[in-house]
Design an enzyme around this catalytic site. Structure first.
Site, short mmCIF file in Angstrom:
data_model
loop_
_atom_site.label_atom_id
_atom_site.label_comp_id
_atom_site.label_asym_id
_atom_site.label_seq_id
_atom_site.Cartn_x
_atom_site.Cartn_y
_atom_site.Cartn_z
N ASP A 22 35.70 20.00 54.01
CA ASP A 22 35.84 18.70 53.32
C ASP A 22 35.35 17.57 54.23
OD1 ASP A 22 36.49 17.12 51.20
OD2 ASP A 22 38.66 17.27 51.40
N HIS A 215 43.87 11.72 51.09
CA HIS A 215 42.78 10.93 51.71
C HIS A 215 43.37 9.56 52.02
CE1 HIS A 215 39.14 13.51 50.90
NE2 HIS A 215 40.07 14.15 50.22
N CYS A 246 34.76 13.04 49.39
CA CYS A 246 34.12 13.94 48.42
C CYS A 246 32.81 13.31 47.93
CB CYS A 246 35.06 14.18 47.24
SG CYS A 246 34.33 15.20 45.96
#
Ligand SMILES: CC(C)(COP(=O)([O-])OP(=O)([O-])OC[C@H]1O[C@@H](n2cnc3c(N)ncnc32)[C@H](O)[C@@H]1OP(=O)([O-])[O-])[C@@H](O)C(=O)NCCC(=O)NCCSC(=O)C[C@@](C)(O)CC(=O)[O-]
Length: 316
Positions: A22, A215, A246
Site C-alpha cells: 500500500d 489513513h 491509494c
C-alpha cells in the site's frame, strides 16, 4: 459517544505492515525491485508477523507493482512471518500462487463508484470474483484476507452506510475470508464515525474477525485506532514511515505510520512484539531512498534524539 465496554480484551496487538504494498503502490518514481526486496527483508527482522509484500494486479492499472513476482520470489521469507499479497481476480490469484504466495488479500469497496474506479466492476461482480478466488484458494490451501475500502467515506459518494459495511463483511466472512480489514481509504473517519461503523459491523462477527486499516489524511488515524481498541479490535494495518495512498483515492494521504502506532501502543501498555528502535531506522532508510522526510512523527522525533545522543557521545 464512544462505547468502551470491550476494553478488557487482550493487550497483544498484531500489526500488518502494508508499506511495501500500500505504501509504495502509488509512488510516481520507479522504485527498483531491489529496494522493495531489501525493505521487506529489513522489516522481517523487527518482530513483525505479517508484511504485505506486493500486489498481483494489472500493471496497466498499477505500474509500480509490475514486479510482483520478482519481489515475492526474491525476499527471504521467515517461517514465523506471513507475506500476504493482493489479488483482484483469478488471474492475480493464479500468478500469486505460482510465485509461492501462501496468503492472498482480496479487495472491494463499500461504494459502487470506488469499486468501479479501483477494479472496473460492480460490487456484485467483485463478489463473483471473490467466490471464484475462494474456490481455487481452498483447493490450494491459500488463506484469504478480505479488504473493504471506504468503510466510513468515499471520495466520490461521500459518507458510507455502516449497515452496508456490515453486510459486505458478512458476505466475505461467509465466503471464507479469515479476517476483514476495514479500510478508511481516504482517512476521513473520526472516532465517532468509526464507532458507528463498528457498532454495526460487530453485530455480524466478533472483533477478532476484523482489522482496522487507517489513513492519516485528516490526522485522525491514531484516534481511530484508539477507538477501535475500545471495541476489542487487536489487528491494525500500518505503513512504515507513513508511506502510501491509494491510486484511486485522489488526495488520500499515507497510511498511518507503523512507528507512530507502535509508539502509541507501547506507551499505552500494549504488546506488539516489535522493536521500535530497529523500526525507526528502517523508516529513516526508506525515506532516504525515496528522497523525502519520513511521514512518521514518532520516527522523526526518535531519529533526531538518537542522532543527538550519538553526537554527544562523539564529543566525549
Ligand atoms: C481488476 C483489474 C485487473 C480489472 O481491470 P480490467 O481492465 O477490467 O481487466 P481485464 O480483465 O479487461 O484485463 C485487462 C488487462 O489486464 C490484465 N490483467 C487482468 N488481471 C490481471 C492481474 N491480476 N494481473 C496482471 N494482469 C492482469 C489482462 O490480462 C489484460 O491484459 P492485456 O490483454 O490488455 O495485455 C484492474 O482494475 C486492476 O488491476 N485493479 C487493481 C487496482 C489496485 O491495485 N488498486 C490498489 C489496491 S486497493 C487499495 O489500495 C485499498 C486497500 C486495499 O489498501 C484498502 C484501503 O485503504 O481501502
Amino acid at each position: 459517544m464512544i462505547q468502551r465496554s470491550f476494553a478488557s480484551a487482550s493487550n497483544k496487538i498484531k500489526i500488518v505492515e502494508v508499506g511495501p504494498r500500500d505504501g509504495l503502490q502509488n509512488e510516481k518514481q520507479v522504485i527498483p525491485s531491489e529496494v522493495k526486496i531489501e525493505l521487506i527483508n529489513k522489516l522481517s527482522n523487527v518482530g513483525l508477523t505479517a508484511i504485505e509484500a506486493t500486489s498481483f494486479v494489472s500493471p496497466k492499472w498499477v505500474p509500480q507493482m509490475a514486479d510482483a513476482r520478482q519481489v515475492l520470489t526474491s525476499i527471504t521469507q521467515k517461517p514465523n512471518i506471513s507475506y500476504p499479497v493482493l489479488a483482484p481476480n483469478l488471474k492475480g490469484l493464479e500468478a500469486a500462487i505460482d510465485a509461492g504466495a501462501k496468503e492472498v488479500a482480496i479487495f472491494c469497496a463499500a461504494s459502487e463508484t470506488f469499486n468501479k474506479k479501483n477494479t472496473n466492476c460492480t460490487l456484485e461482480e467483485s463478489m463473483e470474483r471473490v467466490k471464484a478466488i475462494m474456490d481455487l484458494a481452498r483447493e490450494k490451501n491459500v488463506q484469504i484476507r478480505g479488504y473493504i475500502s471506504c468503510v466510513v467515506g468515499c471520495p466520490y459518494e461521500g459518507p458510507v452506510s455502516p449497515k452496508l459495511v456490515a453486510d459486505i463483511s458478512k458476505r466475505l466472512l461467509d465466503m471464507g475470508c479469515y479476517e476483514i480489514s476495514l479500510g478508511d481509504t481516504i482517512g476521513v473517519g473520526t472516532p465517532g464515525a468509526i464507532a458507528k461503523m463498528l457498532d454495526e459491523v460487530l453485530k455480524v462477527a466478533p472483533a477478532d474477525k476484523f482489522a482496522v486499516h487507517t489513513h492519516d489524511t485528516y490526522g485522525q488515524a491514531l484516534a481511530n485506532i484508539l477507538c477501535s481498541l475500545d471495541y476489542g479490535i487487536r489487528t491494525f494495518d500500518s505503513s512504515i514511515a507513513g508511506l502510501g495512498g491509494c491510486p484511486y483515492a485522489p488526495g488520500a494521504k499515507g497510511n498511518v505510520a507503523t512507528e507512530d502506532v507502535v509508539y502509541m501502543l507501547h506507551g499505552s501498555g500494549y504488546d506488539t512484539g516489535i522493536d521500535l528502535k530497529e523500526l525507526i531506522h528502517i523508516g529513516d532508510w526508506i525515506s532516504q531512498k525515496l528522497g523525502r522526510p519520513t511521514g512518521s512523527r514518532a520516527g522523526s522525533a526518535l531519529m533526531l534524539a538518537a542522532r543527538r545522543q550519538q553526537q554527544e557521545k562523539a564529543k566525549l
